[in-house]
Design a protein around this motif. Structure first.
Motif, PDB file in Angstrom:
ATOM      1  N   GLU A  70     -65.203   6.733 -47.566  1.00  0.00           N
ATOM      2  CA  GLU A  70     -66.419   7.692 -47.878  1.00  0.00           C
ATOM      3  C   GLU A  70     -66.734   7.706 -49.559  1.00  0.00           C
ATOM      4  N   ALA A  71     -65.753   7.264 -50.127  1.00  0.00           N
ATOM      5  CA  ALA A  71     -65.495   7.658 -51.684  1.00  0.00           C
ATOM      6  C   ALA A  71     -65.566   9.127 -51.975  1.00  0.00           C
ATOM      7  N   LEU A  72     -64.598   9.656 -51.089  1.00  0.00           N
ATOM      8  CA  LEU A  72     -64.250  11.175 -50.942  1.00  0.00           C
ATOM      9  C   LEU A  72     -63.382  11.180 -51.835  1.00  0.00           C
ATOM     10  N   CYS A  73     -63.771  11.910 -53.158  1.00  0.00           N
ATOM     11  CA  CYS A  73     -62.941  12.101 -54.243  1.00  0.00           C
ATOM     12  C   CYS A  73     -62.127  13.446 -54.178  1.00  0.00           C
ATOM     13  N   HIS A  74     -62.471  14.286 -53.681  1.00  0.00           N
ATOM     14  CA  HIS A  74     -61.967  15.758 -53.318  1.00  0.00           C
ATOM     15  C   HIS A  74     -62.043  16.058 -52.034  1.00  0.00           C
ATOM     16  N   SER A 113     -71.156  10.644 -45.798  1.00  0.00           N
ATOM     17  CA  SER A 113     -71.931  10.147 -46.828  1.00  0.00           C
ATOM     18  C   SER A 113     -72.696   9.075 -46.095  1.00  0.00           C
ATOM     19  N   ILE A 114     -74.155   9.075 -45.999  1.00  0.00           N
ATOM     20  CA  ILE A 114     -75.175   8.090 -45.573  1.00  0.00           C
ATOM     21  C   ILE A 114     -75.534   7.213 -46.463  1.00  0.00           C
ATOM     22  N   PHE A 115     -75.431   7.617 -47.946  1.00  0.00           N
ATOM     23  CA  PHE A 115     -75.870   6.880 -48.809  1.00  0.00           C
ATOM     24  C   PHE A 115     -75.463   7.243 -50.229  1.00  0.00           C
ATOM     25  N   ALA A 116     -74.737   6.519 -51.046  1.00  0.00           N
ATOM     26  CA  ALA A 116     -74.438   7.122 -52.352  1.00  0.00           C
ATOM     27  C   ALA A 116     -75.139   6.456 -53.710  1.00  0.00           C
ATOM     28  N   TYR A 117     -75.163   7.193 -54.727  1.00  0.00           N
ATOM     29  CA  TYR A 117     -75.936   6.579 -55.934  1.00  0.00           C
ATOM     30  C   TYR A 117     -74.977   7.161 -57.221  1.00  0.00           C
ATOM     31  N   ILE A 142     -76.118  11.205 -50.161  1.00  0.00           N
ATOM     32  CA  ILE A 142     -76.862  11.949 -49.129  1.00  0.00           C
ATOM     33  C   ILE A 142     -75.967  12.037 -47.809  1.00  0.00           C
ATOM     34  N   THR A 143     -75.638  13.237 -47.240  1.00  0.00           N
ATOM     35  CA  THR A 143     -74.646  13.335 -46.485  1.00  0.00           C
ATOM     36  C   THR A 143     -75.295  14.029 -45.062  1.00  0.00           C
TER      37      THR A 143
END
Length: 465
Positions: A253-257, A265-269, A283-284
């Motif tokens: 999820e590229a979940l940093c915290h 997360s649907i899409f990250a930029y 966009i979550t």
């Protein structure tokens, strides 16, 4: 590049290539056995034509799978000898079971099926088809049991710094394996379904052969059901990942915290490669990740920044415990996306060819192109699974025996970079040639279409198979 990275590239290239053949063999073998069953039960000629046509493609793919699979065994001694010494007393058992039991059954009954047309009684010949197809599933089970142990070690004790197998039943019933097996088999049926749809819809453009319409229907239904099964089994895998490999969950999820509740997360930029997420926007779907992790809408999911100190305290400092975030984040989404689009194309093709309609040119081209989608989805899924557990080649079990884990850097052989680079180039070149050969043979047989040999021409039929 150093020896470690070269060895990883070599194993990754050869494994992903080999796995392109595996799901098609598993899924198509069962479907061909089902086609032959329909012919034996009904006597309808189009079922026989389907069995013969798809059986030829199955045999080509199986042969290539055998050739590329042999290399996988050699690599354990070539470039990963330290890893082999560490895990050999454990995964040697399921790997031997796969080779001595499942693969021998596959080969024996495939040979009987291939040369047994008009030589064996119909039902005996059919039994050979089922024995072969079910053996491919058994083969996958043993290999996945070995891989799942690397993801979640169970059934062992630690003796002189190395794991020793104490319970083969615990290894074979590892909950990680029991979740991975149905997910992988569903992925195999998604591949086989798309393969049927793509070729059948293309052939329907210029043919009224009932075998193509029946193949299209079968492929579309199988593909749609397989995608639903993938979603269900994937949910179980996500919950196990949350318990067993929290860093992989965060990396997916590229979940940093840490978040509670955690959104999916649907899409990250932005730059997802950096674990601080300073420049990442997503966009979550609120609370969905908490549901995937634990089945509720409030569970906290730990982020990378909170997990790194925990890993350093348990397994030592000086190691980068964060997987490659772009690979894990986007690989997870590409896996889901390609699978969903493939199922949608199958259902669309089924709807647009209902009641005897002829597919349009764009639909035929779309069907052919969509054959690649579940192959890509399967590949990205495996890349995510293996890359997500880095830097471990044997991931630690949070509730297992202390010390039963191994860093990937510790598993590589004592070779020079030049030696590994030479084998990497040689294997990549060889596999490229094999890929060209397989595509050529598949295309040639697909263009030839369903032209079953006369029943009395046994020798010619045996040769064709």
């Amino acid at each position: 590049m150093d020896v470690l990275n070269l060895a990883r590239w070599q194993f990754g290239i050869t494994t992903v290539y080999h796995f392109l053949m595996v799901p098609l063999t598993i899924g198509l073998a069962v479907l061909v056995a089902g086609m032959q069953t329909a012919w034996v039960r009904t006597g309808k000629p189009h079922y026989l034509a389907m069995t013969r046509f798809w059986g030829k493609l199955l045999l080509v793919n199986f042969a290539m799978g055998v050739v590329t699979g042999i290399v996988q065994e050699f690599q354990f001694g070539m470039t990963w000898s330290a890893y082999s010494r560490f895990v050999g007393d454990v995964i040697g058992s399921p790997v031997a079971m796969e080779g001595l039991v499942a693969f021998f059954v596959e080969s024996t009954f495939l040979g009987l099926w291939m040369f047994g047309w008009d030589r064996l009684p119909k039902r005996v010949h059919l039994a050979c088809a089922w024995a072969f197809s079910l053996a491919t599933v058994a083969s996958a089970y043993f290999i996945l049991a070995a891989n799942s142990w690397m993801q979640h070690p169970v059934g062992v004790s630690l003796v002189d710094g190395r794991p020793r197998l104490t319970s083969i039943s615990a290894l074979l019933t590892n909950n990680t394996a029991l979740a991975a097996i149905p997910h992988t088999i569903a992925g195999a049926f998604a591949v086989a379904g798309a393969f049927l749809v793509g070729i059948a819809v293309w052939k329907l453009r210029n043919s009224t052969d009932g075998a193509w319409r029946a193949s299209l229907k079968l492929g579309a239904v199988v593909g749609a059901v397989a995608f639903a099964a993938l979603a269900i089994t994937g949910d179980r895998q996500a919950k196990l990942m949350f318990e067993q490999q929290p860093m992989k969950m965060a990396a997916a999820e590229a979940l940093c915290h840490s978040e509670s509740p955690a959104g999916f997360s649907i899409f990250a930029y932005g730059d997802v490669a950096k674990p601080d997420c300073e420049n990442v926007k997503s966009i979550t779907v609120p609370a969905l990740l908490s549901f995937l992790a634990h089945g509720d809408l409030s569970t906290e999911v730990k982020g990378i920044q909170e997990l790194v100190p925990e890993y350093e305290a348990k397994y030592g400092a000086g190691v980068d415990y964060v997987p490659n975030l772009p690979v894990t984040y986007w690989g997870f989404r590409l896996m889901i996306g390609f699978g969903a689009i493939s199922a949608l194309v199958g259902v669309t093709a089924l709807w647009l060819t209902r009641r005897g309609r002829t597919p349009s040119r764009w639909l035929a081209r779309l069907g052919l192109a969509s054959i690649t989608l579940p192959f890509l989805g399967n590949s990205f899924g495996w890349i995510f699974t293996e890359m997500g557990r880095q830097p471990f080649v044997v991931a630690p079990n949070p509730s297992g025996v202390d010390g039963v884990w191994m860093l990937t850097a510790q598993g590589v052989s004592g070779l020079t970079a030049g030696e590994v680079l030479a084998s990497l180039i040689a294997l990549t070149a060889t596999y490229t040639v094999l890929a060209v050969v397989e595509v050529y043979l598949i295309v040639r047989l697909a263009r030839a279409g369903t032209e079953p040999a006369p029943a009395e021409d046994t020798d010619e039929l045996a040769f064709a198979y």
